[in-house]
Design an enzyme around this catalytic site. Structure first.
Site, PDB file in Angstrom:
ATOM      1  N   HIS A 117      -3.196   5.267 -70.950  1.00  0.00           N
ATOM      2  CA  HIS A 117      -3.106   3.912 -71.172  1.00  0.00           C
ATOM      3  C   HIS A 117      -2.927   3.240 -73.635  1.00  0.00           C
ATOM      4  O   HIS A 117      -3.137   2.305 -73.695  1.00  0.00           O
ATOM      5  CB  HIS A 117      -3.355   2.852 -70.759  1.00  0.00           C
ATOM      6  CG  HIS A 117      -2.552   1.293 -70.893  1.00  0.00           C
ATOM      7  ND1 HIS A 117      -1.476   1.590 -70.441  1.00  0.00           N
ATOM      8  CD2 HIS A 117      -2.431   0.074 -71.018  1.00  0.00           C
ATOM      9  CE1 HIS A 117      -0.940   0.609 -70.373  1.00  0.00           C
ATOM     10  NE2 HIS A 117      -1.291  -0.265 -70.793  1.00  0.00           N
ATOM     11  N   HIS A 195      -8.645  -0.699 -70.614  1.00  0.00           N
ATOM     12  CA  HIS A 195      -7.516   0.034 -71.586  1.00  0.00           C
ATOM     13  C   HIS A 195      -7.432  -0.022 -73.104  1.00  0.00           C
ATOM     14  O   HIS A 195      -8.646   0.445 -73.534  1.00  0.00           O
ATOM     15  CB  HIS A 195      -7.341  -2.132 -71.901  1.00  0.00           C
ATOM     16  CG  HIS A 195      -5.788  -2.441 -71.216  1.00  0.00           C
ATOM     17  ND1 HIS A 195      -6.318  -3.619 -69.711  1.00  0.00           N
ATOM     18  CD2 HIS A 195      -4.680  -2.043 -71.273  1.00  0.00           C
ATOM     19  CE1 HIS A 195      -4.365  -3.626 -69.670  1.00  0.00           C
ATOM     20  NE2 HIS A 195      -4.383  -2.449 -70.311  1.00  0.00           N
ATOM     21  N   SER A 245     -10.571  -5.020 -70.660  1.00  0.00           N
ATOM     22  CA  SER A 245     -10.557  -5.107 -72.045  1.00  0.00           C
ATOM     23  C   SER A 245     -12.065  -4.146 -72.662  1.00  0.00           C
ATOM     24  O   SER A 245     -12.614  -4.785 -72.646  1.00  0.00           O
ATOM     25  CB  SER A 245     -10.598  -6.550 -73.226  1.00  0.00           C
ATOM     26  OG  SER A 245     -10.767  -6.194 -74.188  1.00  0.00           O
ATOM     27  N   GLU A 436      -0.727  -0.508 -63.332  1.00  0.00           N
ATOM     28  CA  GLU A 436      -2.096  -0.882 -63.840  1.00  0.00           C
ATOM     29  C   GLU A 436      -2.097  -2.152 -62.893  1.00  0.00           C
ATOM     30  O   GLU A 436      -2.341  -3.519 -62.781  1.00  0.00           O
ATOM     31  CB  GLU A 436      -2.030  -1.778 -65.113  1.00  0.00           C
ATOM     32  CG  GLU A 436      -1.782  -1.353 -66.343  1.00  0.00           C
ATOM     33  CD  GLU A 436      -1.715  -1.525 -67.790  1.00  0.00           C
ATOM     34  OE1 GLU A 436      -2.418  -1.798 -68.129  1.00  0.00           O
ATOM     35  OE2 GLU A 436       0.088  -1.345 -68.521  1.00  0.00           O
ATOM     36  N   TYR A 476       2.593  -4.575 -63.544  1.00  0.00           N
ATOM     37  CA  TYR A 476       0.355  -4.781 -62.832  1.00  0.00           C
ATOM     38  C   TYR A 476       0.691  -4.616 -61.536  1.00  0.00           C
ATOM     39  O   TYR A 476       1.909  -4.965 -61.334  1.00  0.00           O
ATOM     40  CB  TYR A 476       0.174  -5.959 -63.949  1.00  0.00           C
ATOM     41  CG  TYR A 476      -0.131  -5.406 -65.340  1.00  0.00           C
ATOM     42  CD1 TYR A 476      -1.713  -5.526 -65.607  1.00  0.00           C
ATOM     43  CD2 TYR A 476       0.355  -5.186 -66.933  1.00  0.00           C
ATOM     44  CE1 TYR A 476      -2.240  -5.535 -66.878  1.00  0.00           C
ATOM     45  CE2 TYR A 476       0.189  -5.448 -67.114  1.00  0.00           C
ATOM     46  CZ  TYR A 476      -1.201  -5.172 -68.029  1.00  0.00           C
ATOM     47  OH  TYR A 476      -1.050  -4.728 -68.898  1.00  0.00           O
TER      48      TYR A 476
END
Ligand SMILES: *[C@@H]1O[C@H](CO)[C@@H](O)[C@H](O)[C@H]1NC(C)=O
Ligand SMILES: *[C@@H]1O[C@H](CO)[C@@H](O)[C@H](O)[C@H]1NC(C)=O
Ligand SMILES: *[C@@H]1O[C@H](CO)[C@@H](O)[C@H](O)[C@H]1NC(C)=O
Ligand SMILES: *[C@@H]1O[C@H](CO)[C@@H](O)[C@H](O)[C@H]1NC(C)=O
Ligand SMILES: CC(=O)N[C@H]1CO[C@H](CO)[C@@H](O)[C@@H]1O
Length: 671
Positions: A117, A195, A245, A436, A476
Site C-alpha cells: 500500500h 499505511h 496512519s 483494506e 475498504y
C-alpha cells in the site's frame, strides 16, 4: 542421575521446539514501472506525476509447500505497490503456467498478491529454489509506528469490545521465519498494519514508502550475516491497515488553528483540505521523506528484535499446507450474520466522504469526512450513473457519490466480484483480504477465523494473520458501527454496512476447505479481465536529443572536490527519458568507490534510499532533458574517493532506436 534426566528433558524440549518440515522458498524481483511523466496511484492527485526515483520497487515472493504433497503449496507475493490487481494477477498466473514444471503447480487458488500500500509507486518475477526447512512464528510490538486516523469512527464500536484492546490500532508485528534444514535463514515475512502514506502527496520520487524502507534496511543488514542463506528476502506485508496512519504526531490544520476536528477532520474553514497528518520527522518539511524512513526504521527494528528471540517463539507444526480461493458476487448477497440475523451486501458504491480523502492525503474541494452534500460532485456522480432505489436503500446511511457497482462504461469500474481466499500452513493461517480492513474489522475477522479453524484443527492453537489489500482491490471494509459514521473508510466500504460480515460469513463458511483432506471449492463467477480493453493515456516518448554542442551523459554540473560526510553530493548530466528503458534489475544511478589498486567498485545504486535520481525535461520540442543525481552521504558512507555514474537510454529521432549511454562525474573525496 538428575543431570542426565535434565539433559534428556532438554533434548526433548529442543525437539519439541522444532516444528515440522515444509518446502520453503523466497525470491525477489524488480517491478519498477516508468518513473517519470506517469501519475502515481493512491492519492488521486493527478498533479503527483513522477519526476524520478528514490528507491526501486520490488515483488518479494514466499513459497510454502507440503513435503509429501508438493502440489499443496502457496505463493504469497508482497508488492511494493498500492494493491494487488486482477490484471496483474492474471498476468502472473499465466506467466507461471508458461514457465511450466514446478511453477505450473500455482493457480488462482494458491497465489496471493498483496500490496504494501505504497502511494508512491506507479501502478517480476524471479527464480527461487525450494528447499526443505522449518517455520517459526514470533511477535513483537512496533513502538509509535502508527495511530488511528479515524478515531471518531473507531469510538463507535461497543465499549466492551474496545476495552479488550489497549490500543486503537494493532501494534503487534507477527513474523514468520523461513529457516532451511541446514540452519540458514531463507527469509522472513511479517504482518503489521500501517499505511504507506509517509511520503506526502507532493512527493514525486518513486518509493516503496515505509515498508519499502523496512525491507531495504533488513535485507541490507541481514544478507551479510552468516545466518543468512544466499538470496535472503525480507517481506513486510500489510495487515488491517484501513484506519491506520504513519503520521503519528496527529492531524493538524495548516491555518494554525491546531488539531483538526475529531469528527470530520476539518479546520476552521469547515474544509478538510487544510488538515494534514504529521509524521515523526515532520519538522524537516521534506515531503515526508525523513518520516517515511523513520517509520520504516521502526518496523525494521521490531522485526530484528523478533528474529533475535524467535527460537523462543512458536514453531509451525501440523498437517499439510492448504489454500482456498473462490470468487463471489457481492450484489445483493444475503447471508446470516454472526449474531444469527440476516444481512445483505450491495453493488459497489463510494460515498461522499471518499472525496474528502484522508488526513494522509486530503481530498478536493469542500468535502468533510462525514455527510456533506456538494453540488459539483453530485453532478459528476449523477452524470455517470443515478443509483437505483434498491441500491440507495441497500447502502443505507451512505450518501452515494459514485455508483461504481452499477456502472459498466467504459467497463466495470470497480469489482462487484471479490476474491475470497485463505492460506494455511500447519496452525498458521493467513486471511487474504481484498479490502483494506479497519483495525477493529481485522480483529473481528481474525477472531472468527481463529475460532473456526479450531473446528478443523483442534491443536495447537491457530495463529491467524490478515494480509491485504490483496488480489483485486475492493477499497475498504469497516465494522457496521464504523460504517454508520461514514468517515473516509466507511464511505469507501463498497458493498454496504454488511461488507465485513459478508467476508466473515464467506470465509468461515469455507473453512472446511483448509482441512487436511479437503478438495478445492468451486471457482465462483469469474470477474471481467479488462487487460485487453485497458487504454493507456500516457503519450509515448517521441525522441531524445542533447542540445547542439553537447553529448548524452555529459556532466553539466560536477560535484565539488570534497565533502564532509553527511552532506548531499550532487551531479547533473545531459539526460534522456528514463521511460525508454526501465532498466529492471539494473540501475539509472550509481556511486562508485575507488579501491587501493585504483579500480572503481559500485557501492550504491537505485535500490538505495539515499541515492536519488531526478529527471527534468528542459526542451520539449528538441527533446532535451537533464538528470540530477543526489547522494545523501549521511547513510553510513566511509571516508574515501568516489564518483557518480548515470546510465541512460536515448530514443533516436527518425529511427526510434534506443541506444544506451552513460555519464561519469569527476572523482570527489568524502572526508
Ligand atoms: C499500546 O498501549 C499500551 C497500554 O496503553 C501502551 O503501553 C503501549 O505503549 C501502546 N503501544 C504502542 C506501540 O503504542
Ligand atoms: C508537501 O506537503 C506537505 C503536507 O501537505 C506540506 O506540509 C509541505 O509544505 C509540502 N511541501 C512542499 C515543498 O510543497
Ligand atoms: C452464512 O450465511 C448462510 C446463508 O444465510 C448461512 O446458511 C451460513 O450458515 C452462514 N455461515 C456462517 C459461517 O455463518
Ligand atoms: C466458534 O465456533 C463455534 C463452532 O465451531 C461456534 O458455535 C461459535 O459460535 C463460535 N464463536 C465465535 C465467537 O465465533
Ligand atoms: C490511542 C491512540 O492511538 N489515539 C490516537 C488515535 O488517533 C488520533 C488521531 O487520529 C490521535 O490524536 C490519538 O492520540
Amino acid at each position: 542421575m538428575l543431570w542426565l534426566l535434565y539433559l534428556l528433558f532438554l533434548a526433548v524440549a529442543v525437539q519439541a521446539a522444532t516444528g515440522d518440515q515444509y518446502l520453503i522458498g523466497a525470491g525477489k524481483g524488480d517491478i519498477t514501472g516508468p518513473v517519470v511523466e506517469v501519475p502515481f496511484m493512491g492519492y488521486a492527485n493527478l498533479e503527483q506525476k513522477g519526476t524520478g526515483l528514490r528507491q526501486r520497487l520490488y515483488a518479494r515472493s514466499f513459497i510454502i509447500g507440503d513435503i509429501n504433497n508438493p502440489a499443496d503449496r502457496f505463493l504469497y507475493i508482497v508488492l511494493d505497490t498500492i494493491a494487488g490487481d486482477t490484471a496483474i494477477r492474471n498476468g502472473i498466473l499465466e506467466g507461471l503456467q508458461a514457465l511450466g514444471g514446478d511453477y505450473a503447480l500455482f493457480h488462482t487458488g494458491n497465489v496471493a498478491l498483496v500490496g504494501t500500500h505504497s502511494h508512491s509507486g506507479p501502478g517480476g518475477w524471479h527464480n527461487y529454489v525450494l528447499t526443505q526447512g522449518y517455520l517459526d512464528v514470533g511477535t513483537g510490538n512496533v513502538q509509535d509506528g502508527a495511530i488511528n486516523r479515524s478515531l471518531w469512527a473507531y469510538l463507535a464500536n461497543p465499549e466492551s469490545e474496545r476495552a479488550r484492546y489497549p490500543n486503537t490500532t494493532d501494534t503487534t508485528m507477527t513474523l514468520l521465519r523461513l529457516k532451511r534444514a541446514d540452519g540458514k535463514i531463507q527469509g522472513i515475512l511479517n504482518w503489521y498494519a500501517v499505511h504507506g502514506t509517509s511520503a506526502h502527496n507532493n512527493n514525486t520520487h518513486v518509493t516503496g514508502d515505509n515498508k519499502g524502507v523496512a525491507a531495504y534496511l533488513f535485507e541490507k543488514e541481514f544478507s551479510t550475516s552468516s545466518d543468512a542463506a544466499p538470496g535472503f528476502v525480507a517481506g513486510f506485508s500489510q495487515a488491517n491497515v484501513g484506519d491506520t496512519s504513519p503520521n503519528v504526531l496527529g492531524q493538524w490544520c495548516t491555518d494554525g488553528s491546531g488539531q483538526c476536528s475529531l469528527q470530520t477532520s476539518t479546520c476552521g474553514d469547515g474544509k478538510s483540505t487544510g488538515c494534514h497528518g504529521r509524521g515523526p520527522m515532520w519538522e524537516k518539511n521534506d515531503k515526508g521523506i525523513s518520516s517515511c524512513y523513520e517509520i520504516g526504521r521502526r518496523q525494521y527494528a521490531t522485526a530484528k528484535d523478533i528474529l533475535s528471540s524467535i527460537d523462543g517463539g512458536t514453531p509451525v507444526t501440523g498437517p499439510s499446507v492448504k489454500a482456498f480461493h473462490f470468487f463471489h458476487d457481492m450484489r445483493y448477497f444475503t447471508f446470516t450474520r454472526p449474531d444469527g440475523s440476516q444481512g445483505m451486501t450491495c453493488p459497489a458504491a463510494l460515498g461522499e466522504s471518499f472525496a474528502a480523502g484522508t488526513t494522509d492525503g486530503p481530498g478536493v474541494g469542500d468535502f468533510a469526512q462525514t455527510i456533506n452534500a456538494n453540488p459539483f460532485w453530485k453532478f459528476v456522480g449523477g452524470a455517470l450513473r443515478i443509483p437505483s432505489a434498491r441500491q440507495k436503500a441497500c447502502q443505507g446511511v451512505k450518501k452515494i457519490l459514485l455508483d461504481v457497482g452499477e456502472m459498466d462504461v467504459p467497463f466495470a469500474w470497480t469489482a462487484n466480484i471479490v476474491d475470497i481466499q485463505i492460506l494455511r500452513v500447519g496452525q498458521f493461517v493467513i486471511i487474504v483480504s481484498p479490502a483494506e480492513v479497519s483495525t477493529m474489522a481485522g480483529r473481528r475477522w481474525r477472531d472468527a477465523i481463529e475460532n473456526a479453524t479450531k473446528s478443523i484443527l483442534p491443536s495447537p492453537d491457530p495463529i491467524v494473520v490478515l494480509g491485504g489489500p490483496a488480489n483485486t482491490y475492493t477499497h475498504y471494509a469497516v465494522t457496521p458501527e464504523e460504517y454508520d459514521i461514514q468517515r473516509y473508510e466507511g464511505a469507501s466500504t463498497l458493498y454496504g454496512r454488511d461488507t465485513l460480515n459478508a467476508y466473515i460469513n464467506l470465509t468461515v463458511g469455507a473453512i472446511g476447505f483448509l482441512s487436511p483432506t479437503a478438495k478445492k471449492p468451486a471457482p465462483g463467477p469469474l470477474p471481467p479481465d479488462n487487460r485487453a480493453r485497458s487504454t493507456t493515456i500516457i503519450p509515448p516518448v517521441m525522441y531524445d536529443n542533447a542540445p547542439l554542442g553537447r553529448k548524452m551523459g555529459q556532466v553539466l554540473s560536477q560535484p565539488r572536490a570534497s565533502y564532509p560526510r553527511g552532506m548531499t553530493v550532487t551531479a547533473v548530466f545531459q539526460g534522456a527519458n528514463p521511460r525508454n528503458n526501465l532498466r529492471l534489475e539494473g540501475t539509472f544511478a550509481a556511486v562508485e568507490q575507488q579501491q587501493a589498486d585504483g579500480r572503481w567498485v559500485r557501492v550504491r545504486d537505485d535500490s538505495d534510499w539515499h541515492l536519488v535520481y531526478s529527471w527534468m525535461r528542459t526542451d520539449v520540442v528538441w527533446g532535451a532533458s537533464t538528470v540530477q543525481i543526489d547522494w545523501e552521504t549521511g547513510d553510513g558512507a566511509d571516508k574515501g574517493t568516489y564518483r557518480i555514474k548515470y546510465y541512460g537510454d536515448q530514443k533516436m529521432s527518425f529511427t526510434g532506436k534506443i541506444v544506451a549511454f552513460e555519464g561519469t562525474s569527476n572523482a570527489f573525496a568524502l572526508t
